[in-house]
Each structure stands twice: as C-alpha cells, then as structure tokens.
Design an enzyme around this catalytic site. Structure first.
Site, short mmCIF file in Angstrom:
data_model
loop_
_atom_site.label_atom_id
_atom_site.label_comp_id
_atom_site.label_asym_id
_atom_site.label_seq_id
_atom_site.Cartn_x
_atom_site.Cartn_y
_atom_site.Cartn_z
N SER A 166 0.87 -1.02 0.03
CA SER A 166 -0.39 0.35 -0.30
C SER A 166 1.00 1.53 -0.05
O SER A 166 1.61 1.14 0.43
CB SER A 166 -1.21 0.25 1.43
OG SER A 166 -0.21 1.07 1.86
N LYS A 167 0.56 2.28 -0.82
CA LYS A 167 1.07 3.37 -0.60
C LYS A 167 1.05 4.19 0.63
O LYS A 167 2.51 4.95 0.55
CB LYS A 167 -0.09 4.78 -1.38
CG LYS A 167 0.10 4.89 -3.10
CD LYS A 167 -0.49 6.54 -2.97
CE LYS A 167 -2.39 5.84 -3.59
NZ LYS A 167 -2.36 6.74 -4.50
N ARG A 168 1.01 3.82 1.32
CA ARG A 168 0.70 4.44 3.05
C ARG A 168 2.17 3.73 3.13
O ARG A 168 2.40 4.59 4.17
CB ARG A 168 -0.19 4.54 3.72
CG ARG A 168 -1.08 5.71 3.24
CD ARG A 168 -2.19 6.11 4.37
NE ARG A 168 -3.41 5.11 3.82
CZ ARG A 168 -3.89 3.56 4.42
NH1 ARG A 168 -3.46 3.64 5.24
NH2 ARG A 168 -4.69 2.68 3.38
#
Ligand code: GLU
Length: 475
Positions: free
Chosen positions: A239-241
């Site tokens: 995930s990007k986060r």
C-alpha cells in the site's frame, strides 16, 4: 479467441506515483506483445478529472521509459487518452439503451435502501420496466441476466464463475450522462482492438460485468488474465501509505533499471529453471502468461537489493562510473563542485563497485575524499574511539609511522599492524580509530587503499585533528 494479431494494453489511471505493481503489469504486457510480435497500447485512463493531474501522466511515461517501455520500440502504441473517447462511450450507452439492454433509472440511494432494508444490497431493479426516457438526473443501468452464471475464463485463475443473481443492474452512465469506468474501459478496449486484457487482480470483480458488456455490444470478449496481488513481508497487500511502492523512489535510491525489471518479472513468474538473473530480452522469449502463479507475490526488498548488487558488480567499470554520476554531481552530492576530482573517484571506483548494493550508497563511501573534513557523527566517533581500540596510542602511533612510510596501501597496512601489535591489538581493532579519524565512519572502503588515494598530507592532518578531538570531541 481469434487469430487477430495480439494487442495488449496497459491502462493506468494517472492518480499518483507510479506503483511497482503497475510496472509489473506493464512488463508482463510488454513481454506478451514482444513474444507474439504484437502491439502494446498505452492508454491513460484520465476520466476521473478530479483525481487526475497532467504531471502524473508525464510521470507514467517517464517511469515506463525507465523500465524500457517506450515509443522507441515498434511494439509501442499510444499514448491514447480515455477522455478523448467520450463520444464513443456515449454512443455505446445509446446502443445499449436502444437495444433494450440498458434502462434509465431515477431512484436515489436512499429510496433503494428504504426498499431493500439494507445499505449493502445492490439495486433492486425497480426501474427495469418503467420505460423511463433519458433525462436529467437519470442514470443508465445495464440489465444483467437474472439467472445462470457468467463464466470468466482467466488464463491465470482458470474458470471463475459469477452467479448472475448476485450481479445487480449496474450503472454505466451517471445522471449527467457521463459514462462510468466499467463501460469506458470496455469501449476503449473494443476501439483499440485489444485481444488480451492483462491487469491486476483487483479488477477481477469487474470482469463479469465487462464481459456482459462486450457481448451486449456485439463483440467477442478478449482473453482475460488477472495478475496476483503483490504483498509485503507481513503478507499485506502493498500500500502507498505503508510500503515503498513508487517506482521512482527505487530509481532515486540507485536501483538499476535492469535489476528492477528482472526482479519485477519474477513477481508471480519464473523462467522455469534455476536461473533468476536474466535479461529481459531473454525472459520475453520464454514468458507465458499462462505460467503466472495465481498466489500472491511477495515483494522482497532484500532480494531486490541483492539483485541490484549483482547487477552493479556485473557492470563494466566505465559504465559503473557513468551510472554513479547523478549522485556524484555537486547538485546532489554534499561537496562543492570544485572539490570533486573524477580521477580520484576513478581510483576508488573498483573498490566501491564490489561493495555497494544501490548507487546512492556511493556517496557515504567516497565523501571523505571530496569534503574538506570528514563527516562528523557522534555515534561513529564513540564506536571507533572506544577504550578497547586504544585510540590515543593508535592515532599517535599512526601519526609517527605515517610521516615517513612509503605512501602505498601495503606499506600503510604493515605500519599500522606494527603499531597495533605494540599495544596488543589485531588489525581489525587497530585500524578503527584511524578509519574514523580519516573518513568519519566506522565502515567503508578498504582503509589502506583509501588512505593511499587520500594522500599523506590530508591523512596526517585528519589524524592530528582527531588526536585533539580525543580531549574535546566536537558536539
Ligand atoms: N485504470 C485502471 C487502473 O489503473 C486499469 C483498468 C484495466 O487495466 O482494465 O487500475
């Protein structure tokens, strides 16, 4: 399936950084097009105006070029922009409506919830037979079959059945007439004569709807292949986060494009023998989408680093030096342009080439050569100058010995060995204070070769200064 020439596509939405998962999808498509003498279409799905930005499209084109996917290759076609196909999307909506395959609906979400008694249940078909004309605020819904199953034959997942009863009459155009992704994506694939859709698994749930749309529009659906998700070491979807997913950040850190491409190709696929390090040109001759594993693929950054180190070591020395340039250039490096000397760098480059795993690591390995003073790091100082390393004796001994010794690595080593022996220290411990005095660090390139390149004067100055610091280290 038809005998039409293979046409695949990569259809990113320009909504942020270019994700490593996107890069893998692009490469698998690229390999299929290459192997079959087909075409690879780049289509930018830019219809979500609120979330799209032109610079992200540029970023996609740049990122693809970095991994070798560009218009310089004859298989490349595009980029096309989804937004410029809106007339075709609207025309397809008109066709489906005229054929009775879609109908207008003026239900609000609240009304549907009230009727079905649930937030989660799909649309109940209320407007199916009301015969509503097109009009402001009326969405267009596709009429899905009530019974039976829609079967998606997926090259990776095999046969996947979707019961039609679970598929609501889904919206294909909003109340303002604007078409939805699920329809636009199909119409574009039809317009672009795509024969194989190879994309991330997150789109599998759209596929039965899209397959129904293809048929309702009178065309034969493409071959489908949904790639497994990519997970981190905790088996969570990248995930990007949470995870480092932007291809660009790997590029900035100094991963070589060839190593990145090689590693990405192995996420869910392998050439089938024991070899893992293999150039793309060779991989694409044996790549088959049918051989992709349906289990999720682990993005192992450690393994990627190891790959990168191997690729770095395999470079010709001149090439290695050239690839280091972006990090050595004064615009990025911590030293002044006038203090950088390419010949000095060339002298230590072979030592560095075997030791670094990513190109950005070149800077801490060579900065002692181009900075007036070595970097100051209290932790490294404390470690190198700890009592057990007899720092004062070692530095003073080195200072005396290095005034007259031949300035050459082997002699420098022997001299320091002797100083160490006089204080009962093996070379490993004996060299630690000198290394920290001269480079500011506890680890780095082989010390004596480094000193040889740094020169007598600069070495002695740094050793003297370190002796002063032993009484009063800088803060
Ligand atoms: N634009 C979609 C995405 O970025 C891809 C859709 C597709 O490949 O069909 O997820």
């Amino acid at each position: 399936m038809t005998d039409a020439p293979t046409r695949v596509r990569f259809a990113p939405s320009p909504t942020g950084m270019f994700h490593v998962g996107g890069a893998r999808s692009a490469l698998f498509n690229w390999a299929v097009a290459g192997r079959d003498g087909g075409r690879f279409v780049l289509r930018v799905e830019d219809t979500d105006a609120a979330r799209n930005r032109p610079e992200w499209t540029d970023g996609i084109v740049r990122a693809l070029a970095w991994i070798g996917i560009s218009a310089e290759d004859p298989r490349f076609e595009g980029p096309y922009f989804q937004s410029s196909y809106e007339p075709q999307h609207r025309a397809a909506c008109g066709t489906l409506y005229a054929a009775g395959r879609a109908y207008y609906c003026d239900c609000t979400r609240e009304q549907v919830i009230e009727r079905t008694g649930s937030q989660h249940q799909g649309y109940d078909g209320f407007c199916r037979d009301r015969g509503l004309e097109p009009g402001e605020g009326r969405a267009l819904r596709f009429r899905t079959p009530d019974s039976g199953v829609t079967v998606v034959e997926d090259l990776i997942r095999g046969r996947v059945e979707f019961p039609n009863a679970n598929m609501e009459d889904f919206v294909i155009a909003r109340g303002d007439g604007s078409p939805l992704f699920v329809l636009a994506n199909v119409v574009d694939d039809m317009e672009m004569r795509i024969t194989e859709v190879i994309r991330g698994e997150e789109h599998l749930s759209n596929t039965p709807k899209q397959q129904l749309l293809w048929s309702a529009l009178g065309a034969e659906p493409p071959v489908w292949a949904h790639l497994p998700v990519i997970v981190n070491e905790k088996r969570q979807k990248l995930s990007k986060r949470r995870d480092k997913v932007a291809l660009e950040s790997y590029q900035e850190e100094g991963y070589l494009a060839e190593a990145m491409v090689n590693y990405l190709m192995l996420l869910g696929w392998g050439p089938g023998d024991d070899r893992e390090i293999m150039p793309f040109a060779e991989m694409e001759t044996v790549f088959r989408i049918e051989d992709v594993n349906s289990a999720s693929a682990f993005f192992d950054e450690k393994k990627l680093r190891a790959f990168n180190g191997e690729y770095i070591r395999a470079l010709e020395l001149d090439d290695f030096i050239a690839r280091c340039h972006p990090w050595l250039d004064a615009s990025a490096a911590p030293w002044a342009a006038s203090d950088y000397d390419p010949e000095v760098f060339a002298a230590v480059a072979p030592l560095a080439q075997t030791r670094i795993a990513v190109l950005s690591e070149i800077v801490p390995n060579v900065d002692f050569l181009f900075l007036d003073e070595p970097v100051w790091d209290a932790g490294s100082w404390a470690k190198g100058m700890k009592e057990g390393n007899a720092p004062r004796q070692m530095l003073e001994g080195a200072l005396a010995a290095y005034q007259k010794v031949d300035w050459e690595a082997e002699a420098l080593k022997t001299a320091l060995e002797e100083v160490g022996a006089a204080h009962g220290l093996k070379l490993g411990k004996a060299q630690a204070p000198v290394r920290v005095a001269v480079t500011g660090r506890t680890v780095g390139l082989p010390l004596f070769e480094s000193l040889e390149v740094l020169g007598r004067e600069r070495t002695l100055t740094r050793v003297r200064k370190a002796i002063d610091h032993l009484d009063a280290p800088p803060v």
